[in-house]
Design a protein around this motif. Sequence first.
Motif, PDB file in Angstrom:
ATOM      1  N   UNK A  28     -12.192  -4.845   0.885  1.00 14.82           N
ATOM      2  CA  UNK A  28     -13.153  -3.710   1.643  1.00 14.82           C
ATOM      3  C   UNK A  28     -12.742  -3.431   3.070  1.00 14.82           C
ATOM      4  N   UNK A  29     -12.486  -2.636   3.474  1.00 15.97           N
ATOM      5  CA  UNK A  29     -12.115  -1.977   4.723  1.00 15.97           C
ATOM      6  C   UNK A  29     -13.396  -1.355   5.537  1.00 15.97           C
ATOM      7  N   UNK A  30     -13.949  -2.167   5.992  1.00 17.07           N
ATOM      8  CA  UNK A  30     -15.201  -1.992   6.998  1.00 17.07           C
ATOM      9  C   UNK A  30     -15.081  -1.164   8.261  1.00 17.07           C
ATOM     10  N   UNK A  31     -15.491  -0.157   8.248  1.00 16.97           N
ATOM     11  CA  UNK A  31     -15.576   0.695   9.622  1.00 16.97           C
ATOM     12  C   UNK A  31     -16.576   0.992  10.229  1.00 16.97           C
ATOM     13  N   UNK A  32     -16.799   0.776  11.303  1.00 13.26           N
ATOM     14  CA  UNK A  32     -18.297   0.865  12.100  1.00 13.26           C
ATOM     15  C   UNK A  32     -18.076   1.530  13.557  1.00 13.26           C
ATOM     16  N   UNK A  33     -17.261   2.740  13.308  1.00  6.98           N
ATOM     17  CA  UNK A  33     -17.263   3.593  14.473  1.00  6.98           C
ATOM     18  C   UNK A  33     -18.348   4.567  14.479  1.00  6.98           C
ATOM     19  N   UNK A  34     -19.449   4.527  15.369  1.00  5.23           N
ATOM     20  CA  UNK A  34     -20.410   5.416  15.577  1.00  5.23           C
ATOM     21  C   UNK A  34     -20.262   6.811  15.718  1.00  5.23           C
ATOM     22  N   UNK A  56      -7.645  15.579  -7.298  1.00  9.09           N
ATOM     23  CA  UNK A  56      -8.497  14.597  -7.933  1.00  9.09           C
ATOM     24  C   UNK A  56      -8.161  13.315  -8.641  1.00  9.09           C
ATOM     25  N   UNK A  57      -6.611  13.168  -8.743  1.00  7.09           N
ATOM     26  CA  UNK A  57      -6.054  11.829  -9.048  1.00  7.09           C
ATOM     27  C   UNK A  57      -6.117  10.553  -7.932  1.00  7.09           C
ATOM     28  N   UNK A  58      -5.789  11.103  -6.651  1.00  9.45           N
ATOM     29  CA  UNK A  58      -6.122  10.451  -5.506  1.00  9.45           C
ATOM     30  C   UNK A  58      -7.466  10.026  -5.360  1.00  9.45           C
ATOM     31  N   UNK A  59      -8.670  10.841  -5.310  1.00  7.25           N
ATOM     32  CA  UNK A  59      -9.918  10.577  -5.410  1.00  7.25           C
ATOM     33  C   UNK A  59     -10.449   9.410  -6.215  1.00  7.25           C
ATOM     34  N   UNK A  60      -9.805   9.852  -7.717  1.00  9.52           N
ATOM     35  CA  UNK A  60     -10.124   8.995  -8.516  1.00  9.52           C
ATOM     36  C   UNK A  60      -9.627   7.514  -8.272  1.00  9.52           C
ATOM     37  N   UNK A  61      -8.441   7.468  -7.875  1.00 13.19           N
ATOM     38  CA  UNK A  61      -7.754   6.195  -7.639  1.00 13.19           C
ATOM     39  C   UNK A  61      -8.523   5.399  -6.358  1.00 13.19           C
ATOM     40  N   UNK A  62      -9.058   6.131  -5.391  1.00 11.24           N
ATOM     41  CA  UNK A  62      -9.719   5.552  -4.236  1.00 11.24           C
ATOM     42  C   UNK A  62     -10.993   5.012  -4.917  1.00 11.24           C
ATOM     43  N   UNK A  63     -11.821   5.822  -5.920  1.00 10.95           N
ATOM     44  CA  UNK A  63     -13.199   5.293  -6.466  1.00 10.95           C
ATOM     45  C   UNK A  63     -12.611   4.070  -7.087  1.00 10.95           C
ATOM     46  N   UNK A  64     -11.619   3.926  -7.725  1.00 16.60           N
ATOM     47  CA  UNK A  64     -11.459   2.824  -8.749  1.00 16.60           C
ATOM     48  C   UNK A  64     -10.632   1.573  -7.642  1.00 16.60           C
ATOM     49  N   UNK A  65     -10.335   1.886  -6.469  1.00 18.67           N
ATOM     50  CA  UNK A  65      -9.907   0.756  -5.509  1.00 18.67           C
ATOM     51  C   UNK A  65     -11.242   0.196  -4.961  1.00 18.67           C
ATOM     52  N   UNK A  88      -5.574   8.039   5.526  1.00 17.53           N
ATOM     53  CA  UNK A  88      -6.211   7.085   6.394  1.00 17.53           C
ATOM     54  C   UNK A  88      -7.445   6.623   5.501  1.00 17.53           C
ATOM     55  N   UNK A  89      -7.424   6.864   4.003  1.00 21.79           N
ATOM     56  CA  UNK A  89      -8.664   6.339   3.628  1.00 21.79           C
ATOM     57  C   UNK A  89      -8.308   4.687   2.868  1.00 21.79           C
ATOM     58  N   UNK A  97      -4.049  -4.580   0.389  1.00 22.32           N
ATOM     59  CA  UNK A  97      -4.499  -3.244   0.314  1.00 22.32           C
ATOM     60  C   UNK A  97      -6.019  -3.346   0.847  1.00 22.32           C
ATOM     61  N   UNK A  98      -6.223  -2.343   1.746  1.00 19.50           N
ATOM     62  CA  UNK A  98      -7.633  -2.139   2.258  1.00 19.50           C
ATOM     63  C   UNK A  98      -8.155  -0.817   2.028  1.00 19.50           C
ATOM     64  N   UNK A  99      -9.532  -0.763   1.359  1.00 22.35           N
ATOM     65  CA  UNK A  99      -9.934   0.512   1.195  1.00 22.35           C
ATOM     66  C   UNK A  99     -11.118   0.670   1.743  1.00 22.35           C
TER      67      UNK A  99
END
Length: 130
Positions: A28-34, A56-65, A88-89, A97-99
């Motif tokens: 997990x890549x935790x981002x906390x920039x308000x 759609x393929x990239x979004x599906x990969x991001x959701x799986x990651x 930058x996702x 690999x950080x998501x």
Amino acid sequence: MGSAPPPGAAASPTRATARQRAIITPLPWETTDPTITTYPITHPYVRRYWTATIGPGAVADMLRLATAARRGRSLRRPTHLQVLVRANLVHTKHGHVFVRTRIPELTPLQVRLLPPDLRREHSTETPNNT
């Protein structure tokens, strides 16, 4: 007996989706920039606008990651990993690999590249940091 393959057919490269892909364990890549509006990975904004931006393929990969990172599981290296890195996702560092756990709003440039009807719809969205 069939005919012989054309010259050079055996030397042609294997397409990316048919190659054996490495097993990775995303983190997990935790981002906390308000100052940045973000959405949970499952928010409709992510599917609606990011799909139009990166596909759609990239979004599906991001959701799986993201799911694998949340559960601490491994999976095959996504075919759209470089698209996610450029957007930058996802980022990679020292072989890891950080998501993102929360997805940022589209940049002004990304919004300008949307189809006109989707761009108008996006402009009426109210950022609410949900």
